[in-house]
Design an enzyme around this catalytic site. Structure first.
Site, PDB file in Angstrom:
ATOM      1  N   SER A 109     -22.867 167.723 -49.946  1.00 43.51           N
ATOM      2  CA  SER A 109     -21.998 168.382 -51.721  1.00 43.51           C
ATOM      3  C   SER A 109     -21.979 170.081 -51.774  1.00 43.51           C
ATOM      4  CB  SER A 109     -22.676 167.268 -52.309  1.00 43.51           C
ATOM      5  OG  SER A 109     -21.832 165.972 -52.066  1.00 43.51           O
ATOM      6  N   LYS A 112     -19.211 171.802 -52.121  1.00 40.37           N
ATOM      7  CA  LYS A 112     -18.008 171.230 -52.879  1.00 40.37           C
ATOM      8  C   LYS A 112     -18.250 173.052 -54.069  1.00 40.37           C
ATOM      9  CE  LYS A 112     -19.015 166.298 -54.303  1.00 40.37           C
ATOM     10  NZ  LYS A 112     -19.414 166.732 -53.101  1.00 40.37           N
ATOM     11  N   SER A 167     -21.969 165.695 -59.149  1.00 40.74           N
ATOM     12  CA  SER A 167     -21.108 165.051 -57.792  1.00 40.74           C
ATOM     13  C   SER A 167     -19.954 164.410 -56.714  1.00 40.74           C
ATOM     14  CB  SER A 167     -22.260 164.886 -56.875  1.00 40.74           C
ATOM     15  OG  SER A 167     -21.816 165.824 -55.131  1.00 40.74           O
TER      16      SER A 167
END
Length: 455
Positions: A109, A112, A167
């Protein structure tokens, strides 16, 4: 008689010599004395010392071992278990130390961060969006979710809180659909990474979910983190510890999963921490991009996949790197840079600076060599007069001298342009632009004549 006169002259000379020798020194003309230099204040110097040129081998970060160049008094680099890591100055972009900085690994993640850099400019934070059912399709099994529901209306700022704090891959899918679609967003992210100088990143799934071929590196993640903390909107989201997420007529609280920011699960908060983003998948392991500010200095660190210490080791290793980076200020030489390389296609800084100087200066001051020369006023009228070039052969029949139109103030062409006006054998346009202009003028003349005849 002669001897007496000689003695008298010798005595007179001796007396004169004694008078000269006995004259006070003050009577002599004093030597020129230089004016005293003005007193300098504390910390001032007579002239600025140019910075020493420092050569940084760009290939050094490609090496696998720990890369650091300590000076006298530098602290020892902490021993970490992460497969790769980078610690850099977010202000200057200088990489202070690194290990396997360009090793390509799954980012989880932390990707991101690149998604936010790409999609944040597309929509205002106050914009509202009603989620469609198709926008939530394709979310990977086991993804972290914030709880976005189809048919509900959310502010864009709520969706970004879901991305940074929880997330939430569901929030990423909705924002990607609002910004051109899933595949389009992957392409946009790829282009954004290249523009930032991140060459190791390959985007397949914008939310960071494991996908074949999706990789990044500690270097690229540090680049994304540095770019993020320079954006106030990005910084506001990634530094938010707690927020309320709407669920129709009510809302529920969400907490940031970055333990260095919240102090959850026994991980102590790091003083001055800005954010940025943590991640985990079974394939990527634990990954983290963090930034912290202390005084007027901001550091950014990236840690990928620690091999020991459990799931919280990534936070402690990031803490060790931040502590070392602040302590090593001014005691290490940079081993690389997060700044993107200059494109060979773009104009150099020297050319741009010369152009700026030419604009700021007066007439002719600082004119770069490629700037057009202006013809003096006394020569402009003379230069417009057509005439044969000295030494040129006689013109063939059907040809005449013609000047090309030129912008006012620019120097005239060095020689006349030949334009064929006849339609004899082999007739063709030597200067097509002039022939086309003549044709347009003739057409306009014929049109005016026809209008007069109709009247």
């Amino acid at each position: 008689m002669i001897v007496t006169s000689a003695l008298r002259h010798a005595a007179a000379g001796s007396a004169a010599m004694l008078l000269v020798l006995s004259a006070p020194v003050a009577a002599a003309a004093p030597p020129p004395v230089r004016a005293a230099a003005p007193a300098l204040g504390p910390g001032s110097v007579t002239e600025p010392t140019p910075p020493a040129r420092r050569f940084v081998d760009p290939a050094r970060l490609d090496r696998t071992g720990t890369q650091v160049e300590p000076l006298a008094g530098a602290p020892a680099v902490p021993s970490l278990s992460a497969l790769s890591w980078v610690v850099a100055d977010a202000g200057t972009g200088e990489v202070l130390a690194a290990r396997a900085a360009h090793r390509k690994l799954p980012p989880a993640s932390t990707l991101k961060t690149l998604f936010a850099l790409t999609a944040l400019p597309h929509h205002e934070a106050s914009e509202r969006h009603t989620v469609a059912d198709e926008e939530l399709t394709g979310i990977g099994e086991g993804s972290s979710l914030v709880g976005v529901k189809e048919g509900y209306t959310y502010r864009v700022s709520d969706l970004w809180n879901g991305v940074f704090l929880s997330s939430g891959n569901d929030a990423v899918h909705v924002l990607a659909a609002m910004s051109g679609g899933w595949e389009s967003m992957a392409r946009q992210m790829q282009e954004k990474a290249r523009s930032l100088g991140a060459r190791d990143t390959h985007v397949v799934s914008p939310d960071g979910y494991d996908a074949p071929g999706q990789v990044s590196s500690a270097y690229d993640l540090a680049v994304f983190g540095r770019a993020g903390v320079q954006d106030p909107e990005f910084t506001r989201y990634c530094s938010t510890a707690y927020a309320d997420f709407p669920a129709g007529s009510w809302s529920y609280g969400i907490a940031n999963t970055n333990r260095l920011l919240t102090g959850a699960d026994g991980v102590g908060r790091y003083p001055g921490l800005i954010g940025v983003k943590n991640g985990y998948t079974s394939n990527a392991g634990n990954t983290l991009v963090s930034a912290a500010r202390r005084g007027d200095r901001t550091l950014v660190v990236s840690v990928m996949n620690p091999q020991s210490g459990g799931g919280l080791a990534v936070y402690e290793e990031a803490r060790s790197l931040l502590d070392w980076g602040f302590e090593a200020a001014g005691k290490v030489r940079p081993v690389g840079s997060l700044l993107p390389p200059k494109s060979p296609d773009s104009p150099s800084g020297e050319r741009s600076e010369a152009r700026a100087v030419a604009v700021r200066g007066g007439a002719g001051a600082g004119r770069p060599p490629w700037a057009p020369r202006r013809t003096p006023a006394r020569h402009r009228r003379r230069s417009l007069r057509p005439g044969p070039v000295r030494g040129a052969p006689a013109l063939p029949r059907g040809l005449r001298l013609r000047r090309r139109p030129r912008p006012v103030g620019l120097a005239p062409p060095r020689h006349a342009r030949l334009t064929r006006t006849g339609d004899g054998p082999g007739g063709r346009s030597v200067h097509a632009g002039a022939v086309a202009l003549r044709a347009r003028r003739c057409a306009a003349t014929r049109s005016r004549v026809a209008q007069r005849r109709e009247q």
